[in-house]
Design an enzyme around this catalytic site. Structure first.
Site, short mmCIF file in Angstrom:
data_model
loop_
_atom_site.label_atom_id
_atom_site.label_comp_id
_atom_site.label_asym_id
_atom_site.label_seq_id
_atom_site.Cartn_x
_atom_site.Cartn_y
_atom_site.Cartn_z
N SER A 189 -10.73 -0.79 2.93
CA SER A 189 -9.98 -0.96 4.56
C SER A 189 -9.55 0.45 5.09
CB SER A 189 -8.78 -1.70 4.15
OG SER A 189 -9.17 -2.98 3.75
N ARG A 243 1.04 -1.12 -0.03
CA ARG A 243 0.07 -0.06 -0.18
C ARG A 243 0.91 1.17 0.01
NH1 ARG A 243 -3.29 -3.48 -0.76
NH2 ARG A 243 -5.56 -3.62 0.14
N GLU A 259 -5.56 4.39 6.34
CA GLU A 259 -5.15 4.10 5.04
C GLU A 259 -5.78 5.47 4.14
OE1 GLU A 259 -3.28 3.20 1.89
OE2 GLU A 259 -5.40 3.12 1.48
N1 EPU Z 1 -10.49 -10.95 10.20
C1 EPU Z 1 -11.19 -10.98 11.17
N2 EPU Z 1 -12.18 -10.19 11.41
C2 EPU Z 1 -12.57 -9.22 10.66
C3 EPU Z 1 -11.61 -9.28 9.64
C4 EPU Z 1 -10.73 -9.95 9.21
O1 EPU Z 1 -10.96 -11.89 12.08
O2 EPU Z 1 -13.33 -8.36 11.21
C5 EPU Z 1 -9.25 -11.98 9.86
C6 EPU Z 1 -9.85 -12.86 8.83
O3 EPU Z 1 -10.43 -13.77 9.38
C7 EPU Z 1 -8.38 -13.31 8.23
C8 EPU Z 1 -7.69 -11.73 8.25
O4 EPU Z 1 -8.20 -11.15 9.14
O5 EPU Z 1 -7.66 -14.09 8.64
C9 EPU Z 1 -7.44 -11.11 6.97
O6 EPU Z 1 -8.87 -10.64 6.44
P1 EPU Z 1 -9.13 -10.61 5.01
O7 EPU Z 1 -8.52 -11.82 4.25
O8 EPU Z 1 -10.39 -10.26 4.88
O9 EPU Z 1 -8.06 -9.58 4.58
P2 EPU Z 1 -7.58 -8.14 5.07
O10 EPU Z 1 -6.15 -8.42 5.59
O11 EPU Z 1 -8.56 -7.85 6.27
C10 EPU Z 1 -6.76 -7.11 2.99
C11 EPU Z 1 -6.74 -5.76 2.09
C12 EPU Z 1 -8.07 -5.59 1.33
C13 EPU Z 1 -8.03 -7.08 0.55
C14 EPU Z 1 -8.25 -8.21 1.29
C15 EPU Z 1 -8.00 -9.59 0.65
C16 EPU Z 1 -5.66 -4.20 3.46
C17 EPU Z 1 -5.38 -3.18 4.46
N3 EPU Z 1 -6.73 -4.85 3.17
O12 EPU Z 1 -7.69 -7.05 4.00
O13 EPU Z 1 -8.05 -4.32 0.82
O14 EPU Z 1 -9.13 -7.07 -0.12
O15 EPU Z 1 -6.82 -8.21 2.20
O16 EPU Z 1 -6.63 -9.48 -0.31
O17 EPU Z 1 -4.22 -4.68 3.21
C18 EPU Z 1 -8.76 -2.29 0.73
O18 EPU Z 1 -7.27 -1.99 0.82
O19 EPU Z 1 -9.66 -1.48 0.73
C19 EPU Z 1 -9.09 -3.51 0.67
C20 EPU Z 1 -10.37 -4.14 0.83
#
Ligand code: EPU
Length: 340
Positions: free
Chosen positions: A240, A166, A336
């Protein structure tokens, strides 16, 4: 083409948080030459500029006193090709998702995992957008930007863009100085799908698809996103709200001892990336509201406008979340979106 300028213009239609705010001036840029016009303008050249694409990474907390420069230039060109690849140049104002679907329809692959990300092509390199195991930099060839300093167009290759998680040079050395006018992508004529991200694997397995095409991967991503992330056309948000924090391995190890379910990913030598969504969720914030701002029920990393929220309310909620995560885990979260 003459530059379109508006004064005291509502930004409501130009960002995705659904929060009322005005720009002192709004310049709508349909061609790079209009940036020269803006630079030559006796009043506007001396004002601060805020360049926006789809406004999907923005939290307004006040009216903007300078010039909001809205990039709407369109156009897509095949610049060259060989047996294996095509090089496609797209103008900054092209809608990102429509562009990705267009590349797939033409049989040019690589961007499928980045389907349904809101925003524009020109904004995508700034934060090196990424999702489901792919980042923009993986298909990036070069970009053309316009320098506010001297009014010249210049080209940057991948190395010069200094892409990180990012992150890019546009958040550092070139911040407020360069306006991206077009981006060139190197796409493959042969599918090479990336399905390693757990959720994609599960989604494909559920639909019984074993050897997915890029279009099927795109569909899987679209379904996951529609399930987990709020549609900004319906619920105001900026995706995010926090970056996933990267901490020292030693700190992550201590946290894992204390919280065995800690979600962590390797992030290079001695560094570990933690899931901010998990940290926030563990602090009990998911689905909670503060005033008219809230934490999305299906993904704790996304802050939403429950209706009539002010920017200050969303910011206060973000600060309260940051304080909880600091207190419980000793981890500092970093917002972000651009907070105006
Ligand atoms: N998780 C929780 N509770 C929640 C949310 C997440 O326990 O409420 C846990 C999930 O179970 C998982 C981990 O956290 O084990 C990661 O969650 P997720 O796969 O949804 O991905 P993220 O790290 O929360 C990032 C990006 C997203 C992107 C997804 C998929 C960032 C800041 N965000 O989210 O990007 O779609 O991975 O690759 O890196 C964005 O930037 O706007 C965005 C949506």
């Amino acid at each position: 083409m003459t530059l379109t300028l508006q004064e005291y213009c509502s930004l409501a239609r130009y960002h995705t948080f659904g929060i009322p705010a005005k720009a002192r001036w709004l310049a709508t840029i349909e061609a790079a030459t209009q940036l020269d016009e803006l630079k030559a303008h006796p009043v506007l050249s001396t004002q601060p500029w805020l360049v926006i694409g789809g406004g999907s990474n923005l939290l307004p907390t006040q009216d903007y006193p300078g010039v909001v420069v809205r990039m709407v230039m369109e156009g897509k060109t095949l610049v060259r090709e060989n047996d294996d690849h095509v090089w496609i140049e797209a103008a900054a104002g092209e809608n990102w998702h429509a562009f990705v679907q267009w590349t797939l329809a033409n049989g040019w692959y690589g961007l499928e995992n980045l389907s349904l990300i809101p925003g524009t092509v020109g904004a995508a390199p700034i934060q090196n957008i990424g999702a489901y195991g792919v980042e923009l930099k993986d298909c990036f060839e070069s970009l053309t930007a316009w320098s506010k300093d001297d009014g010249h167009l210049f080209t940057l290759d991948r190395e010069a863009c200094a892409f990180g998680y990012r992150d890019s040079v546009f958040k550092h050395a070139l911040k407020d100085n360069a306006v991206i006018v077009s981006v060139c992508f190197r796409l493959s004529k042969t599918p090479d799908v990336k399905t390693g991200y757990g959720e994609i694997e599960r989604e494909l397995a559920n639909t019984g698809i074993r050897q997915p095409t890029p279009a099927q991967v795109a569909q899987a991503v679209i379904h996951i996103r529609q399930r987990k992330l709020p549609d900004p056309a319906v619920i105001g948000n900026a995706g995010s709200f926090f970056k996933n924090p990267v901490v020292a391995q030693a700190q992550a190890d201590l946290l894992s001892e204390q919280f065995p379910a800690l979600v962590r990913y390797p992030a290079g030598e001695g560094r570990v990336k933690l899931a901010a969504g998990w940290l926030i969720d563990q602090c009990g914030w998911k689905g909670k509201n503060m005033g008219n701002a809230g934490v999305y029920d299906k993904q704790a990393l996304v802050l939403v406008n429950r209706g009539g929220a002010t920017g200050a309310e969303v910011k206060a909620l973000a600060e309260a979340i940051m304080a909880s995560v600091r207190q419980k885990f000793g981890v500092q979260l970093e917002p972000e979106p651009i907070i105006l």
